[in-house]
Design a protein around this motif. Structure first.
Motif, PDB file in Angstrom:
ATOM      1  N   THR A  40       0.555  -7.537  -5.079  1.00 45.30           N
ATOM      2  CA  THR A  40       1.531  -7.967  -4.633  1.00 45.30           C
ATOM      3  C   THR A  40       2.286  -7.232  -2.810  1.00 45.30           C
ATOM      4  N   SER A  41       1.628  -6.236  -3.102  1.00 48.36           N
ATOM      5  CA  SER A  41       1.610  -5.031  -2.884  1.00 48.36           C
ATOM      6  C   SER A  41       1.071  -3.627  -3.029  1.00 48.36           C
ATOM      7  N   PHE A  42       1.499  -2.904  -1.377  1.00 47.50           N
ATOM      8  CA  PHE A  42       0.654  -1.305  -0.961  1.00 47.50           C
ATOM      9  C   PHE A  42       1.258  -0.523  -1.177  1.00 47.50           C
ATOM     10  N   VAL A  43       1.787   0.506  -1.092  1.00 49.03           N
ATOM     11  CA  VAL A  43       2.806   1.658  -1.063  1.00 49.03           C
ATOM     12  C   VAL A  43       1.466   2.472  -0.802  1.00 49.03           C
ATOM     13  N   LEU A  44       1.734   3.103   0.320  1.00 48.57           N
ATOM     14  CA  LEU A  44       0.850   4.690   0.240  1.00 48.57           C
ATOM     15  C   LEU A  44       2.334   5.483   0.979  1.00 48.57           C
ATOM     16  N   THR A  45       2.036   6.565   0.488  1.00 47.68           N
ATOM     17  CA  THR A  45       2.868   7.840   1.040  1.00 47.68           C
ATOM     18  C   THR A  45       2.181   9.349   1.448  1.00 47.68           C
ATOM     19  N   ILE A  46       3.022   9.554   2.672  1.00 45.45           N
ATOM     20  CA  ILE A  46       1.966  10.443   3.795  1.00 45.45           C
ATOM     21  C   ILE A  46       2.819  11.755   3.704  1.00 45.45           C
ATOM     22  N   ASP A  47       2.445  13.018   2.721  1.00 44.15           N
ATOM     23  CA  ASP A  47       3.667  14.374   3.031  1.00 44.15           C
ATOM     24  C   ASP A  47       3.333  14.927   4.389  1.00 44.15           C
ATOM     25  N   SER A  48       4.207  14.015   5.441  1.00 42.41           N
ATOM     26  CA  SER A  48       4.380  14.697   6.954  1.00 42.41           C
ATOM     27  C   SER A  48       5.022  16.136   6.997  1.00 42.41           C
ATOM     28  N   LYS A  49       4.465  17.285   6.633  1.00 39.70           N
ATOM     29  CA  LYS A  49       4.461  18.615   6.363  1.00 39.70           C
ATOM     30  C   LYS A  49       3.001  18.748   6.333  1.00 39.70           C
TER      31      LYS A  49
ATOM     32  N   SER B  84       0.702  16.418   6.280  1.00 37.32           N
ATOM     33  CA  SER B  84       0.475  15.108   6.936  1.00 37.32           C
ATOM     34  C   SER B  84      -0.561  14.651   6.284  1.00 37.32           C
ATOM     35  N   GLU B  85      -0.841  14.980   4.521  1.00 38.77           N
ATOM     36  CA  GLU B  85      -1.640  14.133   3.604  1.00 38.77           C
ATOM     37  C   GLU B  85      -1.668  13.167   3.059  1.00 38.77           C
ATOM     38  N   LEU B  86      -2.424  12.010   3.578  1.00 40.46           N
ATOM     39  CA  LEU B  86      -1.867  10.774   2.204  1.00 40.46           C
ATOM     40  C   LEU B  86      -2.105  11.452   0.501  1.00 40.46           C
ATOM     41  N   ARG B  87      -1.134  11.799  -0.061  1.00 42.21           N
ATOM     42  CA  ARG B  87      -0.129  11.701  -1.483  1.00 42.21           C
ATOM     43  C   ARG B  87      -0.717  10.957  -2.641  1.00 42.21           C
ATOM     44  N   THR B  88       0.074   9.647  -2.100  1.00 39.07           N
ATOM     45  CA  THR B  88      -0.249   8.886  -2.767  1.00 39.07           C
ATOM     46  C   THR B  88      -0.548   7.015  -2.557  1.00 39.07           C
ATOM     47  N   MET B  89      -1.493   6.594  -3.320  1.00 41.91           N
ATOM     48  CA  MET B  89      -1.385   5.133  -2.471  1.00 41.91           C
ATOM     49  C   MET B  89      -1.411   4.331  -4.201  1.00 41.91           C
ATOM     50  N   ARG B  90      -1.199   3.113  -4.089  1.00 41.75           N
ATOM     51  CA  ARG B  90      -0.303   2.711  -5.586  1.00 41.75           C
ATOM     52  C   ARG B  90      -0.678   1.125  -4.932  1.00 41.75           C
ATOM     53  N   MET B  91      -0.943   0.292  -5.928  1.00 46.25           N
ATOM     54  CA  MET B  91      -1.653  -0.852  -5.605  1.00 46.25           C
ATOM     55  C   MET B  91      -0.611  -1.878  -6.566  1.00 46.25           C
ATOM     56  N   ASN B  92       0.335  -2.432  -6.363  1.00 39.06           N
ATOM     57  CA  ASN B  92       1.224  -2.996  -7.122  1.00 39.06           C
ATOM     58  C   ASN B  92       0.422  -4.821  -7.918  1.00 39.06           C
ATOM     59  N   GLU B  93       0.542  -4.937  -9.183  1.00 35.19           N
ATOM     60  CA  GLU B  93      -0.688  -6.171  -9.487  1.00 35.19           C
ATOM     61  C   GLU B  93       0.985  -7.188  -9.828  1.00 35.19           C
ATOM     62  N   LYS B  94       0.534  -8.072 -10.168  1.00 36.60           N
ATOM     63  CA  LYS B  94       1.660  -8.884 -10.920  1.00 36.60           C
ATOM     64  C   LYS B  94       2.098  -9.024 -12.258  1.00 36.60           C
ATOM     65  N   LYS B  95       2.824  -9.253 -12.079  1.00 39.38           N
ATOM     66  CA  LYS B  95       3.864  -8.556 -13.473  1.00 39.38           C
ATOM     67  C   LYS B  95       3.814  -7.049 -14.327  1.00 39.38           C
TER      68      LYS B  95
END
Length: 195
Positions: free
Chosen positions: A150-159, A161-172
């Motif tokens: 349903t969505s993807f959420v990516l979190t980057i630590d701006s201090k 520059s590292e991609l910290r998390t990548m979350r793939m949200n599913e149905k239910k």
């Protein structure tokens, strides 16, 4: 007046996003440790596994676990998700959800060279020192029913520059979340691993 305000907010969002990913402009490849958490609402305990994250510019990304039995691969426009050895494939030229996902990953790892402002399904926000990119596909109900996520959420630590998390949200209410740490920028990464 509203258009000016929206434009100002968009420029500000783009500025702190560009600053957060600028470090990748001079990096052609990287590796990191990856932790995958698989959450299902119907299961009491999350499944957690350890693996490795590989990136090679401009558009090769691999997250692999359990000696390749579980993996997420982006090789150009081709995406392959391997679950317990079983492969599921799609292509971003025919799947709009993965086209935006590809644009976001390419943008991050090329230091912002891919312009995300043209993707109306990407929202860039800031939370503390983190830059958060949320991809929520815009599509009709018929196509939405066939999508895994349903969505993807990516979190980057701006201090860092590292991609910290990548979350793939599913149905239910289920999701798969990848956490990355121990980055080695410039690490040698062979093209062979992306096959």
């Amino acid at each position: 007046m509203l258009a000016v305000l929206v434009c100002t907010v968009t420029l500000a969002q783009n500025a702190y996003y560009q600053k957060a990913v600028a470090k990748y402009k001079s990096v052609s490849s990287l590796t990191a440790s990856a932790t995958k958490t698989k959450h299902k609402a119907s299961v009491a305990k999350d499944a957690v596994s350890q693996g490795t994250f590989y990136v090679k510019k401009p558009n090769k990304v691999l997250i692999t676990f359990n000696k390749g039995k579980d993996a997420l691969l982006m090789n150009g426009t081709n995406f392959t998700m391997t679950v317990n050895g079983r492969k599921f494939k799609t292509n971003s030229t025919t799947n709009p959800q993965f086209k935006t996902f590809q644009n976001v990953l390419e943008s991050i790892f090329t230091g912002g060279n891919v312009d995300l402002s043209k993707n109306n399904d990407v929202e860039i926000t800031k939370s503390g020192s983190n830059v958060i990119l949320t991809i929520t596909p815009v599509m009709d109900k018929k196509k939405a029913k066939r999508q895994l996520f349903t969505s993807f959420v990516l979190t980057i630590d701006s201090k860092t520059s590292e991609l910290r998390t990548m979350r793939m949200n599913e149905k239910k209410g289920g999701y798969t979340e990848y956490r990355f740490s121990g980055y080695q920028l410039g690490a040698k990464v062979s093209d062979a691993i992306f096959q």
